[in-house]
Design an enzyme around this catalytic site. Structure first.
Site, mmCIF file in Angstrom:
data_model
loop_
_atom_site.group_PDB
_atom_site.id
_atom_site.type_symbol
_atom_site.label_atom_id
_atom_site.label_comp_id
_atom_site.label_asym_id
_atom_site.label_seq_id
_atom_site.Cartn_x
_atom_site.Cartn_y
_atom_site.Cartn_z
ATOM 1 N N ASP A 8 0.861 -1.176 0.000
ATOM 2 C CA ASP A 8 0.000 0.000 0.000
ATOM 3 C C ASP A 8 0.905 1.237 0.000
ATOM 4 O OD1 ASP A 8 0.862 0.337 2.608
ATOM 5 O OD2 ASP A 8 -1.129 0.335 3.510
ATOM 6 N N HIS A 9 0.297 2.404 0.152
ATOM 7 C CA HIS A 9 1.075 3.641 0.090
ATOM 8 C C HIS A 9 2.181 3.686 1.145
ATOM 9 C CE1 HIS A 9 -2.375 4.099 2.722
ATOM 10 N NE2 HIS A 9 -1.668 4.958 3.432
ATOM 11 N N CYS A 65 3.001 -3.216 4.007
ATOM 12 C CA CYS A 65 2.180 -2.052 4.343
ATOM 13 C C CYS A 65 2.905 -1.341 5.482
ATOM 14 C CB CYS A 65 0.737 -2.441 4.666
ATOM 15 S SG CYS A 65 0.490 -3.441 6.138
ATOM 16 N N THR A 67 2.679 -1.734 8.781
ATOM 17 C CA THR A 67 3.123 -2.714 9.783
ATOM 18 C C THR A 67 3.316 -4.118 9.212
ATOM 19 O OG1 THR A 67 0.834 -3.251 10.268
ATOM 20 C CG2 THR A 67 1.865 -1.522 11.620
ATOM 21 N N GLY A 68 2.778 -4.366 8.035
ATOM 22 C CA GLY A 68 2.737 -5.716 7.463
ATOM 23 C C GLY A 68 1.504 -6.483 7.914
ATOM 24 N N GLY A 70 -2.006 -5.421 8.298
ATOM 25 C CA GLY A 70 -3.265 -5.288 7.558
ATOM 26 C C GLY A 70 -3.230 -6.046 6.241
ATOM 27 N N HIS A 98 8.726 -24.580 8.440
ATOM 28 C CA HIS A 98 7.724 -25.282 9.259
ATOM 29 C C HIS A 98 6.281 -25.025 8.839
ATOM 30 C CE1 HIS A 98 10.491 -26.043 12.996
ATOM 31 N NE2 HIS A 98 11.052 -26.432 11.851
ATOM 32 N N ASN A 99 5.958 -23.794 8.439
ATOM 33 C CA ASN A 99 4.556 -23.447 8.120
ATOM 34 C C ASN A 99 4.284 -23.493 6.629
ATOM 35 O OD1 ASN A 99 5.297 -20.782 10.331
ATOM 36 N ND2 ASN A 99 4.211 -22.623 10.956
ATOM 37 N N HIS A 133 5.432 -31.505 9.789
ATOM 38 C CA HIS A 133 4.839 -30.185 9.539
ATOM 39 C C HIS A 133 3.750 -30.239 8.463
ATOM 40 C CE1 HIS A 133 7.955 -28.578 12.054
ATOM 41 N NE2 HIS A 133 8.884 -29.134 11.282
HETATM 42 C C1 RB5 Z 1 -1.790 2.867 6.488
HETATM 43 O O1 RB5 Z 1 -1.724 4.077 7.163
HETATM 44 C C2 RB5 Z 1 -1.624 1.708 7.460
HETATM 45 O O2 RB5 Z 1 -2.754 1.616 8.269
HETATM 46 C C3 RB5 Z 1 -1.379 0.435 6.710
HETATM 47 O O3 RB5 Z 1 -0.261 0.580 5.899
HETATM 48 C C4 RB5 Z 1 -1.089 -0.796 7.562
HETATM 49 O O4 RB5 Z 1 -0.066 -0.536 8.475
HETATM 50 C C5 RB5 Z 1 -2.227 -1.454 8.180
HETATM 51 O O5 RB5 Z 1 -2.082 -2.530 8.776
#
Ligand code: RB5
Length: 145
Positions: A8-9, A65, A67-68, A70, A98-99, A133
């Site tokens: 994403d952005h 994204c 945090t990775g 979402g 393993h997964n 596994h």
């Molecule tokens: C975008 O602002 C943020 O919410 C998205 O990139 C992600 O971190 C969501 O899990």
């Protein structure tokens, strides 16, 4: 190997460096975007790459994204997808071994370029071990909504 890629952005800036690294490793990248820093919704991005992996068009996938989290949640809604969020290389290696994770996700607000490349080295350098596994991974696919 053909690798699906989506961000994403928030992940856009890191994506370019990571794609270059994947290509240097000898992989073919199918880039599902986003292609500009304009805001996009991570569920739509994650689904696109996940469907390419689930269909067999791509062997594995990479998701970024903020945090990775979402984008991995979105990918994991697609049946057959096992997307793992990792912020260090040990987990990235073990989730392949393993997964049988078929997608790796990380956060551009969590890891820098160096760590992101180390995560990819670990993930793409590891192989699923099968054995005990395999039954557990099969059980994941038996879980239906
Ligand atoms: C975008 O602002 C943020 O919410 C998205 O990139 C992600 O971190 C969501 O899990």
């Amino acid at each position: 190997m053909k690798v699906a890629f989506a961000c994403d952005h928030a992940g856009f800036a890191l994506k370019e460096a990571v794609i270059a690294h994947l290509k240097e490793m000898g992989h073919e990248v199918v880039d599902f975007g986003c292609y500009t820093p304009e805001r996009v919704d991570y569920p739509a991005q994650g689904e696109k790459a996940a469907r390419a992996v689930a269909s067999g068009e791509c062997a594995l996938g990479v998701l970024i994204c903020g945090t990775g989290i979402g984008i991995s949640l979105a990918a994991n809604r697609v049946h057959g997808i096992r997307a793992a969020v990792c912020s260090e290389s040990y987990s990235a290696e073990l989730t392949r071994r393993h997964n049988d994770a078929n997608m790796i996700a990380f956060g551009a607000r969590v890891v820098g370029e160096g760590t992101a490349c180390a995560i990819l080295d670990a993930f793409f350098g590891a192989k699923f071990e099968g054995g005990r596994h395999a039954q557990r991974v099969a059980m994941l696919d038996e879980i239906r909504p």
